[in-house]
Design a protein around this motif. Structure first.
Motif, PDB file in Angstrom:
ATOM      1  N   HIS A 154      44.648  44.913  35.342  1.00 15.17           N
ATOM      2  CA  HIS A 154      43.203  44.849  35.111  1.00 15.17           C
ATOM      3  C   HIS A 154      42.652  43.423  35.184  1.00 15.17           C
ATOM      4  O   HIS A 154      41.475  43.202  34.940  1.00 15.17           O
ATOM      5  CB  HIS A 154      42.842  45.489  33.766  1.00 15.17           C
ATOM      6  N   LYS A 271      38.834  42.476  36.091  1.00 17.93           N
ATOM      7  CA  LYS A 271      38.425  43.073  37.365  1.00 17.93           C
ATOM      8  C   LYS A 271      37.149  43.903  37.255  1.00 17.93           C
ATOM      9  O   LYS A 271      36.276  43.814  38.096  1.00 17.93           O
ATOM     10  CB  LYS A 271      39.548  43.962  37.911  1.00 17.93           C
ATOM     11  N   GLU A 272      37.071  44.736  36.242  1.00 16.80           N
ATOM     12  CA  GLU A 272      36.011  45.736  36.185  1.00 16.80           C
ATOM     13  C   GLU A 272      34.741  45.257  35.485  1.00 16.80           C
ATOM     14  O   GLU A 272      33.870  46.061  35.167  1.00 16.80           O
ATOM     15  CB  GLU A 272      36.531  46.996  35.485  1.00 16.80           C
TER      16      GLU A 272
END
Length: 291
Positions: A154, A271-272
């Motif tokens: 992530h 990342k998100e």
């Protein structure tokens, strides 16, 4: 379902006390209870077990909390996106950095602030573990640290440069004439080291263990500036990345010989999560300044 209700629910989940949650939100307890009850009615499932004045999360509440937090984060990202359209006239950047890489951040900060003086910065120093924890809890936008393996799915990783591991000693000791030094030689010297929570200490401890060596560590300390002051006395030596003592005229770094005695400086972010325009601009200046 309203964002307000989700915020109320998450605060109650955090404190597990309606009275304290209402106080933290600056609303009445009756308002908090009513909004959470409306949320439960809409979801058709209780989110809390109510046991007298105590509350605990139900299984449904525990599962729903993950999605409630994601909804709040997404809404916050949307608001931030709109603010960023204002030509970087406002905003805040939160950066975590290990002490060894402070020069990289400060140089870029001076350049960036000259171009975008209205952007606020929060610079947090800590160990790699502490900074990664804060990044995972959305307390930082990006961290700058040493990391050998891009292991977390992530995270986004950007390699910046490598720095050799080095024995750091006073510029007044006889060791300053050495070009390199082995772990075996170092193991005979009196050492003052960063505390065990620092990734540099963990890195070098594994190297000693792999070589079946037992270093003579007489001091462990969790503050790098104080550690360097001790090293300047000439009574102790330490092991750090060479970049740590940049601009330290009273100290000398001797690269450690052997395989895998370098560390990789990396930028790490989530990342998100929406990357703020100010963060992008700052990182661009920082990376270009390293070339």
């Amino acid at each position: 379902m309203e964002l307000r209700q989700l915020k109320y629910f998450l605060k109650a989940k955090e404190l597990l006390n309606f009275t304290e949650a209402a106080s933290a939100l600056f609303i009445s307890q009756s308002t908090l209870s009513q909004q959470i009850k409306q949320l439960e009615d809409e979801l058709q499932v209780p989110l809390f077990n109510r046991i007298g004045k105590r509350i605990t999360l139900t299984e449904a509440g525990d599962l729903f909390a993950v999605y409630a937090q994601q909804s709040i984060n997404k809404a916050s990202d949307g608001l931030q996106l709109l603010k960023d359209l204002n030509k970087l006239e406002t905003g805040k950047v939160a950066i975590g950095v290990t002490y060894a890489l402070r020069h990289v951040v400060t140089k870029a900060l001076i350049l960036f602030s000259s171009e975008y003086p209205k952007i606020q910065f929060e610079i947090i120093f800590g160990t790699s573990q502490e900074l990664i924890h804060k990044l995972n809890h959305f307390q930082l936008d990006v961290i700058l640290t040493f990391e050998e393996i891009a292991s977390e799915a992530h995270f986004k990783y950007l390699e910046l440069f490598t720095s050799p591991m080095a024995l750091v000693t006073s510029s007044e000791t006889a060791l300053k004439n050495k070009k390199t030094i082995s772990l075996e030689e170092i193991s005979t010297l009196p050492l003052a080291m960063p505390a065990g929570g620092f990734s540099t200490t963990q890195f070098i401890s594994k190297a000693f263990e792999k070589s079946n060596l037992h270093p003579n560590v007489t001091i462990e300390i969790n503050d790098i500036p104080t550690l360097l002051e001790l090293i300047k006395t000439g009574k102790w030596h330490t092991i750090l990345t060479k970049t740590t003592i940049e601009n330290e005229n009273d100290l000398y770094a001797i690269p450690i010989s052997g395989k895998n005695m370098t560390r990789t400086a990396m930028l790490i972010s989530l990342k998100e999560v929406y990357e703020k325009k100010a963060v992008k601009a700052f990182l661009k200046i920082m990376v270009e300044n390293l070339k």
